[in-house]
Design a protein around this motif. Structure first.
Motif, PDB file in Angstrom:
ATOM      1  N   ASN A  45       0.790  -1.227   0.000  1.00 23.02           N
ATOM      2  CA  ASN A  45       0.000   0.000   0.000  1.00 23.02           C
ATOM      3  C   ASN A  45       0.828   1.285   0.000  1.00 23.02           C
ATOM      4  N   THR A  49      -4.427   2.631   2.125  1.00 16.06           N
ATOM      5  CA  THR A  49      -5.554   1.762   1.762  1.00 16.06           C
ATOM      6  C   THR A  49      -6.776   2.557   1.324  1.00 16.06           C
ATOM      7  N   GLY A  50      -6.712   3.876   1.438  1.00 17.37           N
ATOM      8  CA  GLY A  50      -7.879   4.705   1.150  1.00 17.37           C
ATOM      9  C   GLY A  50      -8.673   5.084   2.392  1.00 17.37           C
ATOM     10  N   LEU A  51      -8.306   4.541   3.535  1.00 21.75           N
ATOM     11  CA  LEU A  51      -8.969   4.929   4.789  1.00 21.75           C
ATOM     12  C   LEU A  51      -8.305   6.230   5.276  1.00 21.75           C
ATOM     13  N   GLY A  52      -8.825   7.343   4.796  1.00 24.26           N
ATOM     14  CA  GLY A  52      -8.258   8.649   5.129  1.00 24.26           C
ATOM     15  C   GLY A  52      -7.079   8.988   4.239  1.00 24.26           C
ATOM     16  N   PHE A  56      -2.874   5.400   5.658  1.00 26.58           N
ATOM     17  CA  PHE A  56      -3.256   4.300   6.556  1.00 26.58           C
ATOM     18  C   PHE A  56      -2.969   2.962   5.871  1.00 26.58           C
ATOM     19  N   GLY A  57      -2.132   2.155   6.483  1.00 28.13           N
ATOM     20  CA  GLY A  57      -1.840   0.829   5.944  1.00 28.13           C
ATOM     21  C   GLY A  57      -0.586   0.730   5.102  1.00 28.13           C
ATOM     22  N   LYS A  89      -6.270   7.597  10.526  1.00 27.37           N
ATOM     23  CA  LYS A  89      -6.926   8.234   9.381  1.00 27.37           C
ATOM     24  C   LYS A  89      -7.004   9.740   9.515  1.00 27.37           C
TER      25      LYS A  89
ATOM     26  N   PHE B  30     -12.845  -1.252   7.170  1.00 26.99           N
ATOM     27  CA  PHE B  30     -13.073  -0.346   6.040  1.00 26.99           C
ATOM     28  C   PHE B  30     -13.543  -1.173   4.844  1.00 26.99           C
ATOM     29  N   ALA B  35     -15.569   5.260   5.466  1.00 27.30           N
ATOM     30  CA  ALA B  35     -14.379   5.824   6.114  1.00 27.30           C
ATOM     31  C   ALA B  35     -14.731   6.591   7.392  1.00 27.30           C
ATOM     32  N   ILE B  43      -4.606  -4.741   4.765  1.00 28.19           N
ATOM     33  CA  ILE B  43      -3.428  -4.259   4.038  1.00 28.19           C
ATOM     34  C   ILE B  43      -2.877  -5.304   3.076  1.00 28.19           C
ATOM     35  N   VAL B  61      -4.512  -3.686   9.528  1.00 26.93           N
ATOM     36  CA  VAL B  61      -3.978  -2.639  10.417  1.00 26.93           C
ATOM     37  C   VAL B  61      -5.156  -1.921  11.054  1.00 26.93           C
TER      38      VAL B  61
END
Lengths: 167, 167, 167
Positions: A45, A49-52, A56-57, A89, B30, B35, B43, B61
């Motif tokens: 990643n 991961t797209g979480l914020g 993140f990740g 995030k 997620f 979000a 991940i 994560v």
């Protein structure tokens, strides 16, 4: 703020480490064409991961030099081998687990460290959970202080390692 | 079932922690469009690696809230920051490493925890391997008990944290 | 090579573990069509990240059998559950974090271990950072010695586990 039970036998002063090492961690990311200088690489990643919006990740494995002063080109006195990932995030925040590997005339052995790296804090404490060789069975605290960040591809952290259990 | 050597100096009663905290861990995955609520993200290997049907190798994560009761919306008293992965081909089973990060009027500091989460067992013990701040140098046991699972996207675990070395 | 502070209360002889276990770790990689025998799977970067030719960043999750002798088919006395990754660009070198899970008539409980696996060294020491059940609160050293490597898909490591804090 906590209760000491009668079975607690050890009394350790938090003000007096039995050993202290202040070292600088240099993290130079692999960008695809700098294998000569790079000592860390993203393993998952690269953009999160797209979480914020704070990656993140994103996960990085490193074999970074540890120097006794801030200079990237000073002879390393140890290697930091392990990984970190970003895990929040709402801001940049990371989690680390790694070993400091010493192989010099002064020290041979390792320190094993894990904990949260709350990058917004001026300093943050991780746990030294064990050691080997010259650091046999040691425990303590590693205090991180971000010393420099140069874009996405280099940062430097001061690691102030205080050992409170020595053998 | 083991031999105590003469050099073992500490005697700790396993029945009397010097401190105990019972907290609930809420893991909200997620899914790509949540979000706002999600606090964990896959991940690697969302469906596992193919080694068996139990998501072997799926890695997550998290920055999950810890509440003093079971209610997801209770004010968190800490964050759990770290990761887990599934690691068995014959059943669901996981491995965790993470920090509990406290930043309240009651506690400031972290607890660092790692170990196997044998999800088929009613309870399972992980190791508290270190602590910082108000939990300076502590060690102990974190007992997991699955409290609720809602499909693939939410689960709750009671973490009964018993500290046996306090400073 | 280090200074013992006056607050250091414990004296532990490095020559006399309070408990010792010598076990063999068998890592059989999942290749896509050997799910019956495989107990480990690559979760990221099967060929490494490109930082050097030694699979830097290749990451493996395992649930490997631990046997009391070298024979792969001996009845396991524990499982090793955790992960490792390769982390050096100039040679093969790895970093491990895992739990030994015992569930036999002799032992019930876990040992939690982390550290650097400098594969070029004849032996290397990792830290046993905690334990549960019959290994309640234990600490010690796990010495790795590579015992056999069969191509990319099987290797065996002798793990000589010496516990110096027993309860």
């Amino acid at each position: 703020s906590y209760v000491l039970g009668a079975q607690s036998k050890k009394v350790i002063s938090s003000k007096k480490p039995c050993k202290r090492l202040v070292l600088y961690y240099h993290d130079t990311m692999f960008t695809g064409n700098n294998a000569g200088n790079a000592t860390a690489a993203t393993i998952a990643n690269p953009n999160g991961t797209g979480l914020g919006p704070f990656k993140f990740g994103k996960t990085v494995v490193f074999d970074d030099p540890m120097t006794p002063d801030k200079h990237f080109r000073s002879p390393p006195v140890a290697r930091a081998q392990g990984f970190y990932f970003y895990d929040m995030k709402t801001t940049y925040n990371a989690w680390f687990a790694y070993s400091l590997v010493f192989n010099s005339t002064k020290y041979k052995g390792t320190l094993n460290i894990m904990g949260a790296d709350m990058m917004d804090e001026a300093t943050r404490d991780l746990s030294v959970v064990g050691g080997t060789g010259d650091f046999f069975m040691t425990r303590g605290i590693a205090t991180f202080r971000t010393d420099e960040v140069e874009g996405a591809d280099y940062f430097r952290v001061e690691m102030d390692i205080k050992l409170y259990e020595c053998y």
